[in-house]
Design a protein around this motif. Sequence first.
Motif, PDB file in Angstrom:
ATOM      1  N   GLY A  39      -9.918   9.110   8.079  1.00  0.00           N
ATOM      2  CA  GLY A  39      -8.985   8.135   7.536  1.00  0.00           C
ATOM      3  C   GLY A  39      -7.811   8.700   6.770  1.00  0.00           C
ATOM      4  N   LYS A  40      -7.546  10.003   6.887  1.00  0.00           N
ATOM      5  CA  LYS A  40      -6.438  10.600   6.146  1.00  0.00           C
ATOM      6  C   LYS A  40      -5.089  10.004   6.570  1.00  0.00           C
ATOM      7  CE  LYS A  40      -7.295  14.835   7.463  1.00  0.00           C
ATOM      8  NZ  LYS A  40      -8.434  14.621   8.388  1.00  0.00           N
ATOM      9  N   THR A  41      -4.871   9.929   7.870  1.00  0.00           N
ATOM     10  CA  THR A  41      -3.604   9.388   8.360  1.00  0.00           C
ATOM     11  C   THR A  41      -3.499   7.895   8.082  1.00  0.00           C
ATOM     12  OG1 THR A  41      -3.340  11.086  10.067  1.00  0.00           O
ATOM     13  CG2 THR A  41      -2.217   9.011  10.424  1.00  0.00           C
ATOM     14  N   THR A  42      -4.610   7.176   8.162  1.00  0.00           N
ATOM     15  CA  THR A  42      -4.599   5.758   7.813  1.00  0.00           C
ATOM     16  C   THR A  42      -4.163   5.572   6.369  1.00  0.00           C
ATOM     17  OG1 THR A  42      -6.343   5.243   9.406  1.00  0.00           O
ATOM     18  CG2 THR A  42      -6.015   3.675   7.610  1.00  0.00           C
ATOM     19  N   PHE A  43      -4.663   6.415   5.476  1.00  0.00           N
ATOM     20  CA  PHE A  43      -4.278   6.343   4.071  1.00  0.00           C
ATOM     21  C   PHE A  43      -2.781   6.605   3.901  1.00  0.00           C
ATOM     22  CE2 PHE A  43      -3.760   8.521  -0.083  1.00  0.00           C
ATOM     23  CZ  PHE A  43      -4.077   7.451  -0.897  1.00  0.00           C
ATOM     24  N   LEU A  44      -2.260   7.607   4.607  1.00  0.00           N
ATOM     25  CA  LEU A  44      -0.830   7.918   4.522  1.00  0.00           C
ATOM     26  C   LEU A  44       0.007   6.749   5.050  1.00  0.00           C
ATOM     27  CD1 LEU A  44       0.225  10.686   3.470  1.00  0.00           C
ATOM     28  CD2 LEU A  44       1.004  11.112   5.799  1.00  0.00           C
ATOM     29  N   ARG A  45      -0.449   6.131   6.122  1.00  0.00           N
ATOM     30  CA  ARG A  45       0.274   4.983   6.683  1.00  0.00           C
ATOM     31  C   ARG A  45       0.230   3.786   5.742  1.00  0.00           C
ATOM     32  NH1 ARG A  45      -2.305   4.036  12.351  1.00  0.00           N
ATOM     33  NH2 ARG A  45      -0.703   2.398  12.475  1.00  0.00           N
ATOM     34  N   MET A  46      -0.811   3.674   4.923  1.00  0.00           N
ATOM     35  CA  MET A  46      -0.843   2.635   3.895  1.00  0.00           C
ATOM     36  C   MET A  46       0.231   2.885   2.845  1.00  0.00           C
ATOM     37  SD  MET A  46      -4.809   1.806   3.073  1.00  0.00           S
ATOM     38  CE  MET A  46      -5.844   0.919   4.236  1.00  0.00           C
ATOM     39  N   LEU A  47       0.357   4.144   2.407  1.00  0.00           N
ATOM     40  CA  LEU A  47       1.383   4.473   1.427  1.00  0.00           C
ATOM     41  C   LEU A  47       2.777   4.238   1.988  1.00  0.00           C
ATOM     42  CD1 LEU A  47      -0.064   7.787  -0.076  1.00  0.00           C
ATOM     43  CD2 LEU A  47      -0.133   5.502  -1.086  1.00  0.00           C
ATOM     44  N   LEU A  48       2.948   4.458   3.281  1.00  0.00           N
ATOM     45  CA  LEU A  48       4.232   4.194   3.928  1.00  0.00           C
ATOM     46  C   LEU A  48       4.529   2.706   3.997  1.00  0.00           C
ATOM     47  CD1 LEU A  48       6.686   5.352   5.484  1.00  0.00           C
ATOM     48  CD2 LEU A  48       5.300   5.215   7.568  1.00  0.00           C
ATOM     49  N   GLY A  49       3.481   1.876   4.051  1.00  0.00           N
ATOM     50  CA  GLY A  49       3.666   0.440   4.196  1.00  0.00           C
ATOM     51  C   GLY A  49       3.506  -0.039   5.619  1.00  0.00           C
ATOM     52  N   GLU A  50       3.113   0.865   6.511  1.00  0.00           N
ATOM     53  CA  GLU A  50       2.933   0.522   7.925  1.00  0.00           C
ATOM     54  C   GLU A  50       1.608  -0.181   8.169  1.00  0.00           C
ATOM     55  OE1 GLU A  50       2.957   2.814  12.263  1.00  0.00           O
ATOM     56  OE2 GLU A  50       2.965   3.964  10.395  1.00  0.00           O
ATOM     57  N   VAL A  51       0.598   0.125   7.339  1.00  0.00           N
ATOM     58  CA  VAL A  51      -0.734  -0.456   7.448  1.00  0.00           C
ATOM     59  C   VAL A  51      -1.076  -1.111   6.113  1.00  0.00           C
ATOM     60  CG1 VAL A  51      -3.190   0.054   7.735  1.00  0.00           C
ATOM     61  CG2 VAL A  51      -1.507   1.204   9.181  1.00  0.00           C
ATOM     62  N   GLU A  52      -1.623  -2.319   6.167  1.00  0.00           N
ATOM     63  CA  GLU A  52      -2.022  -3.027   4.948  1.00  0.00           C
ATOM     64  C   GLU A  52      -3.522  -2.906   4.727  1.00  0.00           C
ATOM     65  OE1 GLU A  52      -0.223  -6.878   3.911  1.00  0.00           O
ATOM     66  OE2 GLU A  52       0.712  -6.817   5.904  1.00  0.00           O
ATOM     67  N   PRO A  53      -3.953  -2.768   3.480  1.00  0.00           N
ATOM     68  CA  PRO A  53      -5.386  -2.748   3.201  1.00  0.00           C
ATOM     69  C   PRO A  53      -6.020  -4.111   3.416  1.00  0.00           C
ATOM     70  CG  PRO A  53      -4.136  -2.655   1.158  1.00  0.00           C
ATOM     71  CD  PRO A  53      -3.146  -2.558   2.275  1.00  0.00           C
ATOM     72  N   CYS A  54      -7.301  -4.115   3.773  1.00  0.00           N
ATOM     73  CA  CYS A  54      -8.040  -5.369   3.899  1.00  0.00           C
ATOM     74  C   CYS A  54      -8.455  -5.899   2.527  1.00  0.00           C
ATOM     75  CB  CYS A  54      -9.281  -5.164   4.778  1.00  0.00           C
ATOM     76  SG  CYS A  54      -8.913  -4.638   6.449  1.00  0.00           S
ATOM     77  N   GLU A  55      -8.739  -4.976   1.621  1.00  0.00           N
ATOM     78  CA  GLU A  55      -9.074  -5.333   0.244  1.00  0.00           C
ATOM     79  C   GLU A  55      -8.422  -4.319  -0.677  1.00  0.00           C
ATOM     80  OE1 GLU A  55     -13.242  -5.844  -0.650  1.00  0.00           O
ATOM     81  OE2 GLU A  55     -13.673  -6.360   1.444  1.00  0.00           O
ATOM     82  N   GLY A  56      -8.230  -4.712  -1.928  1.00  0.00           N
ATOM     83  CA  GLY A  56      -7.636  -3.818  -2.900  1.00  0.00           C
ATOM     84  C   GLY A  56      -6.116  -3.865  -2.848  1.00  0.00           C
ATOM     85  N   SER A  57      -5.479  -2.990  -3.622  1.00  0.00           N
ATOM     86  CA  SER A  57      -4.020  -3.006  -3.709  1.00  0.00           C
ATOM     87  C   SER A  57      -3.489  -1.615  -3.987  1.00  0.00           C
ATOM     88  CB  SER A  57      -3.571  -3.952  -4.826  1.00  0.00           C
ATOM     89  OG  SER A  57      -4.010  -3.477  -6.093  1.00  0.00           O
ATOM     90  N   ILE A  58      -2.213  -1.431  -3.650  1.00  0.00           N
ATOM     91  CA  ILE A  58      -1.478  -0.205  -3.952  1.00  0.00           C
ATOM     92  C   ILE A  58      -0.244  -0.619  -4.740  1.00  0.00           C
ATOM     93  CG2 ILE A  58      -0.270   1.795  -3.011  1.00  0.00           C
ATOM     94  CD1 ILE A  58      -2.008   1.548  -0.509  1.00  0.00           C
ATOM     95  N   ARG A  59      -0.032   0.028  -5.886  1.00  0.00           N
ATOM     96  CA  ARG A  59       1.093  -0.315  -6.749  1.00  0.00           C
ATOM     97  C   ARG A  59       1.937   0.929  -7.014  1.00  0.00           C
ATOM     98  NH1 ARG A  59      -0.179  -5.384  -8.759  1.00  0.00           N
ATOM     99  NH2 ARG A  59       1.485  -5.334 -10.315  1.00  0.00           N
TER     100      ARG A  59
END
Length: 258
Positions: A39-59
């Motif tokens: 899930g390393k690339t998935t995490f990076l894509r979340m920080l980019l804003g390309e992928v949204e988390p199902c739960e939780g948040s990024i601020r």
Amino acid sequence: MIEVRNVWKRYPGKTVLENVRLRVEKNEFVTIVGASGCGKTTFLRMLLGEVEPCEGSIRIEGAPLVPEPRADRGVVFQRYSVFPHLTVLGNVLLGLDLGDAPWLGRTFGRRRARNVARAREMLARVGLERSAHNYPSELSGGMQQRLALAQTLITEPRILLLDEPFGALDPGIRSDMHELVRELHRELDLTVFMITHDIAEGFSLGSRLLVFDKPRVDPHEPDLYGATITFDLPVGHRRRADSIMDDINVKPGEEHAP
């Protein structure tokens, strides 16, 4: 600057990330290692804003991360993400022109002259000023990756995301790119996240190293549980990290992004 609060990412029949928690200060250089598919690339894509988390948040600085790529977050991939039909100068200039004239994609007059000057300054910073009128196909792999960095940094992002950017480069060229990234990190006051398959690279570049792994595994349902940050290490703990990578069956130099 960045706070990741209990983030989960699931796809139908598969949990990729579970309960990821992280706090990162401004100007940190965070390197990320882990086994293939964790899930390393998935995490990076979340920080980019390309992928949204199902739960939780990024601020970011207390505000919710906008769930779409923005100019404040730049990304460089392992594969050279440059436009082959544009010159080196045209590749870097495009980011400025699209920002100033999103409908036409081109500026004119004084604004054009200002953008060209800024693009040339960036090319000089990454060592490509003499190649401004060449096309990407005429550049070496290291020069194309320098161009990808210039293309990303011209929009002045605060956060730089690197997804195995040097994996395809020869050792000598990688060393040059390491020095360039160190300089850019320091001079531009960037906060950097970099995935790498080489633990030595992670320690030589980063101020902090994250290990992604699955703390829970069900042999009958391997996709039931996801990965999370199992270790968060300052770079001085190299010996301890080597032991950790052995524990998760990843030898230095053999990790791969999913």
